[in-house]
Design a protein around this motif. Structure first.
Motif, PDB file in Angstrom:
ATOM      1  N   CYS A 219       0.832  -1.196   0.000  1.00 31.70           N
ATOM      2  CA  CYS A 219       0.000   0.000   0.000  1.00 31.70           C
ATOM      3  C   CYS A 219       0.875   1.257   0.000  1.00 31.70           C
ATOM      4  O   CYS A 219       1.812   1.388   0.793  1.00 31.70           O
TER       5      CYS A 219
ATOM      6  N   CYS B 173      -6.709  -1.244  -0.138  1.00 31.88           N
ATOM      7  CA  CYS B 173      -5.880  -1.703   0.977  1.00 31.88           C
ATOM      8  C   CYS B 173      -6.792  -2.185   2.107  1.00 31.88           C
ATOM      9  O   CYS B 173      -7.705  -1.461   2.513  1.00 31.88           O
TER      10      CYS B 173
ATOM     11  N   CYS C  26      -0.297   3.217   3.677  1.00 34.83           N
ATOM     12  CA  CYS C  26       0.143   2.806   5.020  1.00 34.83           C
ATOM     13  C   CYS C  26       1.312   1.835   4.981  1.00 34.83           C
ATOM     14  O   CYS C  26       1.856   1.482   6.024  1.00 34.83           O
TER      15      CYS C  26
ATOM     16  N   SER D  22      -6.862   2.566   1.020  1.00 34.46           N
ATOM     17  CA  SER D  22      -6.260   3.316  -0.081  1.00 34.46           C
ATOM     18  C   SER D  22      -6.410   2.527  -1.370  1.00 34.46           C
ATOM     19  O   SER D  22      -6.387   1.298  -1.364  1.00 34.46           O
TER      20      SER D  22
ATOM     21  N   GLN E  33      -6.143  -2.363   5.158  1.00 35.26           N
ATOM     22  CA  GLN E  33      -5.901  -1.606   6.394  1.00 35.26           C
ATOM     23  C   GLN E  33      -6.486  -0.200   6.332  1.00 35.26           C
ATOM     24  O   GLN E  33      -7.157   0.244   7.259  1.00 35.26           O
ATOM     25  N   CYS E  34      -6.174   0.517   5.250  1.00 31.50           N
ATOM     26  CA  CYS E  34      -6.539   1.941   5.228  1.00 31.50           C
ATOM     27  C   CYS E  34      -7.443   2.304   4.047  1.00 31.50           C
ATOM     28  O   CYS E  34      -7.797   3.459   3.875  1.00 31.50           O
TER      29      CYS E  34
ATOM     30  N   CYS F  26       1.374  -1.336   4.242  1.00 29.16           N
ATOM     31  CA  CYS F  26       1.144  -2.749   4.541  1.00 29.16           C
ATOM     32  C   CYS F  26       1.185  -3.563   3.251  1.00 29.16           C
ATOM     33  O   CYS F  26       0.848  -3.079   2.172  1.00 29.16           O
TER      34      CYS F  26
HETATM   35 ZN   LIG Z   1      -2.953   0.957   3.395  1.00 30.10          ZN
END
Ligand SMILES: [Zn+2]
Length: 141
Positions: A34, A48, A37, A53, A50-51, A39
């Motif tokens: 990503c 992503c 972030c 994106s 996690q975030c 990851c």
């Molecule tokens: Zn991310």
């Protein structure tokens, strides 16, 4: 190896996972990293996990990891595996975090253990497809 002789299932290549398979063909393991972030994730996703994106780069992995879990198949569900019974299917957790389903090579099935350090080997199965498999890390390599 002639394509007609390869009788195991081949991956379904889509626009989303094509960079993964293109990299394997060049004997590189690349996963989405990503841009937001940092990851690393697998399987390929437009977002992503996690975030959320939408921006990521196909970043090269070390190709090293550890066996997280595995099973040994004693029955063949595809003719292509008939001569390889029993064979293993393992989940390898990469040093970068994501887990891949794969086969372990270069080791007897009863020698596999959880946490075993492994490294990637590239198996060209057709002119289009290269599979990522893993073997035990030999000391000194
Ligand atoms: Zn991310």
């Amino acid at each position: 190896m002639a394509e007609a002789q390869y009788q195991k299932p081949l991956p379904a290549i889509s626009s989303l996972n094509k960079p993964f398979w293109d990299a394997l063909k060049k004997h590189e393991l690349r996963l989405q990293k990503c841009d937001g972030c940092g990851c690393v994730s697998y399987p390929p996703s437009p977002l992503c996990p996690q975030c959320w994106s939408r921006k990521s780069s196909w970043s090269r992995m070390s190709g090293r990891g550890r066996v997280n879990s595995w099973v040994v198949f004693h029955q063949s569900y595809y003719r292509g595996f008939d001569n390889e019974l029993p064979y293993n299917v393992a989940e390898v957790e990469l040093d970068e975090g994501p887990r891949l389903l794969t086969n372990l090579v270069g080791i007897a099935n009863d020698q596999i253990y959880g946490g075993m350090p492994v490294e990637i080997v590239f198996e060209d199965v057709t002119s289009e497809v290269t599979l990522a498999k893993f073997r035990p890390v030999t000391s000194g390599s």
